[in-house]
Design a protein around this motif. Structure first.
Motif: not given
Length: 382
Positions: A211-214, A228-237, A269-270
């Protein structure tokens, strides 16, 4: 403060100055004169008395550290001295600060409502909560002897996260090496797994590594510095990996390498780590891990060596369950919220769901077949 109380307070701090030779001497013989620090204010509250003073120009501030014992001899050990160069603040705390702090979900919610991933640590000796945002101060180390309050603090932190974050915004991955603490979280919707077997925890961490790598690849593709700045469709929890007594995994180099990577690059990376241990070990807490665990909570520890490893000085002197020293942006002396197991279950009950497959594997139960790596994390390869 009454006139008599003010006179009495000034007498006590002056006594400490004299006992510790904290003054500047001018002249000699009959003309010798001692210039003591100037007392600017004395303020008393329900919890403490605050003294503000300045040193005479030319007096070495190291005298305060060297002769700190003089303040302890006059005021007792429940004191805190802060300042540098010239101006200092001495707080003398009342014994009433030792009372048990019962976990209050409503109070805690108010403290973290403006934080993205809030952690309430406890109350200081003035009765104020201390909280921080895990996004800004990522990764926590919690250490303490059995009965010191370490396990209750873990329960409080995880319960608070669940109560104040949506499952789509937060995922918890829990490793319970002692097989005693995290079973109450097993069915909670936010919790992706509760594992107690070393091999399964290693498998879980390999999944986190993937997950870190992705997330790192996505950040590079979209040229952003934080997920947090990724496009909405690529946001991760947000992901929180919490491992109790992680020292039991120290012989697995892969596990330790992944934990090191999480604390080194996880913030942007959250992905965050909460690690706990009873007996801090310098070999386990190598310099890389220690440098990136930005918040340390030292409950009662055995000796100065362990307190130094965790970077929570005086944690070996703690004599109250639930009391701890926290080192983050500065040092704090705090009382942790006390959350009983049954109360935690009641608070978590609304978030419980039936899950398939079963998240925790107990090898001693033959009726429940052991899940394979493919079953648990199908896309993670050895």
């Amino acid at each position: 403060m009454s006139l008599w109380a003010d006179i009495k307070a000034r007498y006590k701090i002056t006594k400490a100055f004299r006992a510790g030779s904290i003054y500047k001497t001018i002249g000699s013989g009959e003309n010798e004169k001692k210039i003591l620090p100037k007392i600017h204010s004395i303020r008393t509250t329900e919890h403490s008395t605050e003294y503000v003073f300045t040193l005479p120009t030319g007096l070495n501030p190291d005298l305060l550290k060297k002769n700190y014992f003089a303040f302890q001899q006059v005021f007792g050990e429940r004191i805190k001295l802060e300042g540098e160069f010239k101006k200092y603040v001495l707080n003398v705390y009342q014994k009433g600060a030792d009372k048990v702090l019962i976990y209050d979900g409503n109070e805690i919610k108010k403290e973290i409502e403006n934080l993205k991933l809030g952690v309430v640590c406890g109350k200081d000796r003035t009765g104020n909560y201390v909280a921080f945002d895990l996004l800004k101060q990522p990764h926590i180390l919690i250490a303490g002897e059995t009965g010191s309050g370490k396990s209750t603090q873990l329960r409080s932190i995880l319960t608070t996260m669940i109560l104040n974050n949506k499952p789509e915004d937060l995922q918890l991955y829990l490793g319970d090496c002692k097989k005693s603490e995290f079973h109450i979280f097993r069915k909670v919707e936010h919790v992706q797994c509760v594992l107690s077997n070393g091999k399964e925890i290693a498998r879980m961490l390999k999944y986190i590594k993937k997950e870190l790598d992705e997330r790192s690849d996505l950040s590079e593709i979209f040229e952003v510095s934080h997920v947090d700045d990724l496009p909405a469709e690529h946001r991760r929890p947000y992901i929180v990996v919490c491992i109790d007594e992680f020292v039991m995994l120290r012989k697995d180099e892969t596990v330790m390498d992944i934990l090191t990577e999480i604390v080194a690059i996880g913030r942007t990376l959250g992905v965050f780590a909460i690690l706990s241990m009873q007996r801090p070990n310098a070999k386990v807490l190598d310099t890389t891990i220690r440098a990136n665990l930005t918040v340390s909570m030292g409950f009662k520890l055995r000796d100065k060596i362990e307190a130094r490893i965790v970077n929570t000085p005086d944690a070996e002197k703690i004599d109250v369950s639930g009391r701890f020293i926290m080192n983050s942006d500065k040092h704090y002396d705090l009382q942790a919220p006390y959350l009983e197991m049954e109360e935690a279950k009641n608070l978590l009950n609304p978030f419980n769901v039936n899950k398939q497959p079963v998240k925790e594997v107990h090898e001693e139960k033959p009726k429940q077949p052991k899940l394979t790596e493919k079953d648990v994390f199908a896309d993670v390869n050895e």
